[in-house]
Motif scaffolding. Structure first.
Motif, PDB file in Angstrom:
ATOM      1  N   SER A  97       6.486  -0.279   2.931  1.00 45.29           N
ATOM      2  CA  SER A  97       7.906  -0.527   2.701  1.00 45.29           C
ATOM      3  C   SER A  97       8.121  -1.893   2.067  1.00 45.29           C
TER       4      SER A  97
ATOM      5  N   LYS B  70       5.264   5.179  -2.986  1.00 49.44           N
ATOM      6  CA  LYS B  70       4.234   5.939  -3.681  1.00 49.44           C
ATOM      7  C   LYS B  70       3.784   5.169  -4.909  1.00 49.44           C
TER       8      LYS B  70
ATOM      9  N   ARG C 183      14.121   8.186   0.905  1.00 47.57           N
ATOM     10  CA  ARG C 183      13.129   7.128   1.137  1.00 47.57           C
ATOM     11  C   ARG C 183      13.700   5.733   0.925  1.00 47.57           C
TER      12      ARG C 183
ATOM     13  N   SER D  45      -2.944   2.562  -4.256  1.00 51.48           N
ATOM     14  CA  SER D  45      -3.266   3.877  -3.676  1.00 51.48           C
ATOM     15  C   SER D  45      -4.479   3.796  -2.769  1.00 51.48           C
TER      16      SER D  45
ATOM     17  N   GLN E 140       0.835  -1.200   0.000  1.00 53.93           N
ATOM     18  CA  GLN E 140       0.000   0.000   0.000  1.00 53.93           C
ATOM     19  C   GLN E 140       0.874   1.256   0.000  1.00 53.93           C
ATOM     20  N   THR E 141       0.308   2.326  -0.467  1.00 57.82           N
ATOM     21  CA  THR E 141       1.002   3.614  -0.413  1.00 57.82           C
ATOM     22  C   THR E 141       1.453   3.903   1.019  1.00 57.82           C
ATOM     23  N   GLY E 142       2.706   4.291   1.138  1.00 55.40           N
ATOM     24  CA  GLY E 142       3.272   4.540   2.454  1.00 55.40           C
ATOM     25  C   GLY E 142       3.971   3.349   3.060  1.00 55.40           C
TER      26      GLY E 142
ATOM     27  N   ASN F 244      11.111   2.793   1.481  1.00 56.83           N
ATOM     28  CA  ASN F 244      10.121   3.215   2.466  1.00 56.83           C
ATOM     29  C   ASN F 244       9.221   4.293   1.870  1.00 56.83           C
ATOM     30  N   SER F 245       8.114   4.540   2.544  1.00 58.92           N
ATOM     31  CA  SER F 245       7.163   5.578   2.115  1.00 58.92           C
ATOM     32  C   SER F 245       6.854   5.447   0.634  1.00 58.92           C
TER      33      SER F 245
END
Length: 126
Positions: free
Chosen positions: A17, A87, A67, A126, A13-15, A84-85
């Motif tokens: 890792s 997008k 990131r 997203s 999912q977005t966010g 990480n994080s």
């Protein structure tokens, strides 16, 4: 010859890792500079991160800087890319690449690399 096998891709999912791994064989790993590239559908392959054969020098694309972390474990002949994080725009097939290199040199152009893995898919929802 150097053989490269990537792993660690998947759906996140977005966010979230992911940690990609690339295991190398066929040559003394500590003499090989490594890089990660990615290619999204309809786009050219782009540089993500690189690490020199000694591990002393590292470079990142601006799009992932802050990131992502590239690292290598010469005892395991493996290079990693911690992302990480994540997008949606990070979604792509990620490839690791290798080139025999001088210990301090970084290689950031795809044309500089002699060996490529088969790629691992990263999908970011997203």
């Amino acid at each position: 010859q150097v053989q490269l096998v990537e792993s660690g891709g998947g759906l996140v999912q977005t966010g979230g890792s992911l940690r990609l791994s690339c295991a190398a064989s066929g040559r003394t790993f500590s003499s090989i500079a490594m890089g990660w590239f990615r290619q999204a559908p309809g786009k050219e392959r782009e540089f993500v991160a690189a690490i020199s054969s000694s591990g002393a020098r590292i470079a990142y694309a601006d799009s992932v800087k802050g990131r992502s972390i590239i690292s290598r474990d010469n005892a395991k002949s493996t290079v990693y890319l911690q992302m990480n994080s994540l997008k949606p725009e990070d979604a792509a097939v990620y490839y690791c690449a290798a080139v025999p290199g001088i210990s301090y040199r970084l290689y950031t152009q795809a044309t500089e690399y002699a060996y490529w893995g088969q790629g691992t898919q990263v999908t970011v929802s997203s």
